[in-house]
Scaffold this motif. Structure first.
Motif, mmCIF file in Angstrom:
data_model
loop_
_atom_site.group_PDB
_atom_site.id
_atom_site.type_symbol
_atom_site.label_atom_id
_atom_site.label_comp_id
_atom_site.label_asym_id
_atom_site.label_seq_id
_atom_site.Cartn_x
_atom_site.Cartn_y
_atom_site.Cartn_z
ATOM 1 N N ASP A 57 7.900 -27.972 23.166
ATOM 2 C CA ASP A 57 8.282 -28.412 21.816
ATOM 3 C C ASP A 57 8.417 -27.229 20.867
ATOM 4 O O ASP A 57 9.310 -27.195 20.015
ATOM 5 C CB ASP A 57 7.251 -29.391 21.260
ATOM 6 C CG ASP A 57 7.303 -30.747 21.942
ATOM 7 O OD1 ASP A 57 8.153 -30.931 22.830
ATOM 8 O OD2 ASP A 57 6.496 -31.626 21.583
ATOM 9 N N ALA A 58 7.530 -26.257 21.004
ATOM 10 C CA ALA A 58 7.586 -25.074 20.152
ATOM 11 C C ALA A 58 8.810 -24.230 20.471
ATOM 12 O O ALA A 58 9.468 -23.686 19.575
ATOM 13 C CB ALA A 58 6.305 -24.249 20.325
ATOM 14 N N MET A 59 9.131 -24.136 21.758
ATOM 15 C CA MET A 59 10.315 -23.366 22.163
ATOM 16 C C MET A 59 11.580 -24.011 21.620
ATOM 17 O O MET A 59 12.516 -23.316 21.204
ATOM 18 C CB MET A 59 10.379 -23.271 23.692
ATOM 19 C CG MET A 59 11.359 -22.224 24.188
ATOM 20 S SD MET A 59 10.825 -20.554 23.694
ATOM 21 C CE MET A 59 12.392 -19.667 23.856
ATOM 22 N N SER A 60 11.595 -25.314 21.580
ATOM 23 C CA SER A 60 12.764 -26.027 21.039
ATOM 24 C C SER A 60 12.960 -25.703 19.560
ATOM 25 O O SER A 60 14.087 -25.523 19.090
ATOM 26 C CB SER A 60 12.599 -27.540 21.220
ATOM 27 O OG SER A 60 12.595 -27.886 22.586
ATOM 28 N N ILE A 61 11.851 -25.609 18.824
ATOM 29 C CA ILE A 61 11.929 -25.260 17.400
ATOM 30 C C ILE A 61 12.525 -23.871 17.236
ATOM 31 O O ILE A 61 13.378 -23.628 16.370
ATOM 32 C CB ILE A 61 10.533 -25.335 16.754
ATOM 33 C CG1 ILE A 61 10.024 -26.779 16.743
ATOM 34 C CG2 ILE A 61 10.564 -24.776 15.325
ATOM 35 C CD1 ILE A 61 8.572 -26.917 16.324
ATOM 36 N N LEU A 62 12.100 -22.940 18.081
ATOM 37 C CA LEU A 62 12.620 -21.579 18.015
ATOM 38 C C LEU A 62 14.112 -21.548 18.348
ATOM 39 O O LEU A 62 14.903 -20.885 17.668
ATOM 40 C CB LEU A 62 11.850 -20.674 18.975
ATOM 41 C CG LEU A 62 10.422 -20.294 18.584
ATOM 42 C CD1 LEU A 62 9.726 -19.579 19.719
ATOM 43 C CD2 LEU A 62 10.416 -19.435 17.332
ATOM 44 N N GLU A 63 14.489 -22.243 19.397
ATOM 45 C CA GLU A 63 15.886 -22.228 19.836
ATOM 46 C C GLU A 63 16.821 -22.860 18.812
ATOM 47 O O GLU A 63 18.004 -22.512 18.732
ATOM 48 C CB GLU A 63 16.003 -22.937 21.184
ATOM 49 C CG GLU A 63 15.344 -22.163 22.324
ATOM 50 C CD GLU A 63 15.270 -22.953 23.620
ATOM 51 O OE1 GLU A 63 15.036 -22.328 24.668
ATOM 52 O OE2 GLU A 63 15.438 -24.197 23.588
ATOM 53 N N GLU A 64 16.281 -23.795 18.021
ATOM 54 C CA GLU A 64 17.097 -24.457 17.001
ATOM 55 C C GLU A 64 17.177 -23.661 15.699
ATOM 56 O O GLU A 64 17.934 -24.033 14.791
ATOM 57 C CB GLU A 64 16.521 -25.849 16.721
ATOM 58 C CG GLU A 64 16.696 -26.818 17.890
ATOM 59 C CD GLU A 64 15.890 -28.092 17.733
ATOM 60 O OE1 GLU A 64 15.253 -28.249 16.659
ATOM 61 O OE2 GLU A 64 15.869 -28.904 18.675
ATOM 62 N N ALA A 65 16.411 -22.570 15.612
ATOM 63 C CA ALA A 65 16.419 -21.746 14.395
ATOM 64 C C ALA A 65 17.618 -20.801 14.451
ATOM 65 O O ALA A 65 17.548 -19.714 15.048
ATOM 66 C CB ALA A 65 15.106 -20.970 14.281
ATOM 67 N N SER A 66 18.708 -21.184 13.820
ATOM 68 C CA SER A 66 19.953 -20.422 13.902
ATOM 69 C C SER A 66 19.867 -19.060 13.217
ATOM 70 O O SER A 66 20.695 -18.175 13.475
ATOM 71 C CB SER A 66 21.099 -21.227 13.285
ATOM 72 O OG SER A 66 20.816 -21.544 11.931
ATOM 73 N N ASP A 67 18.859 -18.885 12.359
ATOM 74 C CA ASP A 67 18.702 -17.608 11.660
ATOM 75 C C ASP A 67 17.762 -16.660 12.398
ATOM 76 O O ASP A 67 17.398 -15.599 11.870
ATOM 77 C CB ASP A 67 18.196 -17.844 10.237
ATOM 78 C CG ASP A 67 16.907 -18.666 10.191
ATOM 79 O OD1 ASP A 67 16.618 -19.371 11.174
ATOM 80 O OD2 ASP A 67 16.196 -18.609 9.170
ATOM 81 N N MET A 68 17.366 -17.040 13.619
ATOM 82 C CA MET A 68 16.454 -16.217 14.410
ATOM 83 C C MET A 68 17.067 -15.867 15.762
ATOM 84 O O MET A 68 17.806 -16.663 16.350
ATOM 85 C CB MET A 68 15.120 -16.947 14.637
ATOM 86 C CG MET A 68 14.411 -17.369 13.344
ATOM 87 S SD MET A 68 13.774 -15.963 12.396
ATOM 88 C CE MET A 68 13.549 -16.749 10.774
#
Length: 321
Positions: free
Chosen positions: A15-26
């Protein structure tokens, strides 16, 4: 848009990895071994590091990352991060406060009950078709016994609440007196009067080897020692001596100084010792909570937004713990 670069030193919950992958500014980078870490820091300017318990972030590493703003640990303890150096360099250190309190408290009580009631041997007896050996079984109940808690923080409070419900008498020693319905005593009194002792302190210069030869000499010979905090709080050499010489009755832990222990570690050979593989926080619920909390707070800081309260840990807090 200039993306911020986040370097992962270890995997995180799905779930945490999904949040990171969805962060288009990162831009999410991985460095799970020394070679890949070297490659990433040579090719990218690192803004944040996210680790769990193994990835080491020391001063020499920070020195190679002039733009580093955040070091985040998906967990509570910060043994693998040089907090002092990070503070001096103006780098925010983020952890997941109180995220593992429930699960570590449960694990502590589970270890206490297993040790007190000799449940490991009792289960093994049946699995090995030795039902007839039940006549030699020796165990006891926790009800009516005194539990001494060293460190009355979030986890210590939850352990006390569960143990109290089991009918145990709770006493505690901590760096300060807490607003709790339990008896505050000095450390010597706790060591001398407790039937079981449970450790819930961070590992600092003040707490390292707190449980030493002198401490063991004050404990009851029937005392049980439980450690789900950090291995270094106990002098491992003196622990072995105390167990072998029957100065205390048993030891259970989820943490050790050396993890994993050496194959020939004599502590592992003792029947009155129960060790789990530093997995108290590795329930699916808690692991996901720790990782998602840490990731969200890391992103907030990089975006100049306010992270959750108390998630930024600094050197002053470490000294006062």
């Amino acid at each position: 848009m200039n993306k911020k670069n986040i370097l992962l030193l270890e995997t995180v919950a799905e779930d945490a990895m999904s949040i990171l992958e969805e962060a288009s500014d990162m831009n999410i980078l991985t460095g799970f071994d020394e070679t890949s870490v070297t490659s990433q820091i040579q090719n990218y300017s690192i803004d944040a590091i996210i680790t769990r318990g193994k990835g080491q972030v020391r001063d020499s590493f920070m020195a190679q990352l002039p733009n580093l703003k955040v070091i985040s640990r998906c967990g509570v303890g910060l043994d693998n991060i040089d907090v002092s150096s990070a503070t001096k360099r103006g780098i925010k250190v983020v952890n997941a406060p109180n995220s593992n309190a429930d699960t570590i408290a449960e694990h502590t009580i589970a270890l206490l009950l297993m040790l007190q009631r000799n449940l490991y041997d009792a289960v093994t007896m049946v699995k090995e078709n030795r039902w007839q050996d039940r006549g030699s079984y020796v165990g006891d109940e926790t009800h009516g016994k005194t539990l001494g808690i060293i460190g009355m923080g979030n986890i210590g409070k939850k352990v006390a609440k569960i143990a109290s419900a089991l009918g145990m008498n709770i006493i505690y020693w901590s760096s300060k007196k807490e607003d709790v319905p339990y008896t505050f005593v000095d450390l010597d009194t706790l060591l001398k009067t407790s039937d079981s002792i449970s450790l819930h302190l961070p590992l600092t210069s003040k707490t390292e080897n707190l449980i030493d030869k002198a401490a063991f000499s004050k404990m009851k010979t029937n005392a049980l020692l439980i450690n789900t905090a950090r291995g270094g709080i106990i002098d491992q050499k003196e622990l072995l001596q105390a167990l072998e010489n029957k100065k205390i009755a048993g030891f259970a832990a989820d943490v050790l100084v050396e993890e994993p222990p050496a194959k020939n570690d004599p502590l592992m050979q003792l029947k009155n010792v129960l060790i789990t593989a530093h997995l108290g926080s590795l329930t699916k619920t808690t692991y996901t909570k720790m990782c998602t909390m840490t990731v969200k707070n890391t992103l907030a800081i990089l975006r100049n937004e306010a992270p959750m309260e108390n998630c930024v840990f600094n050197k002053k807090e470490l000294d006062n713990s």
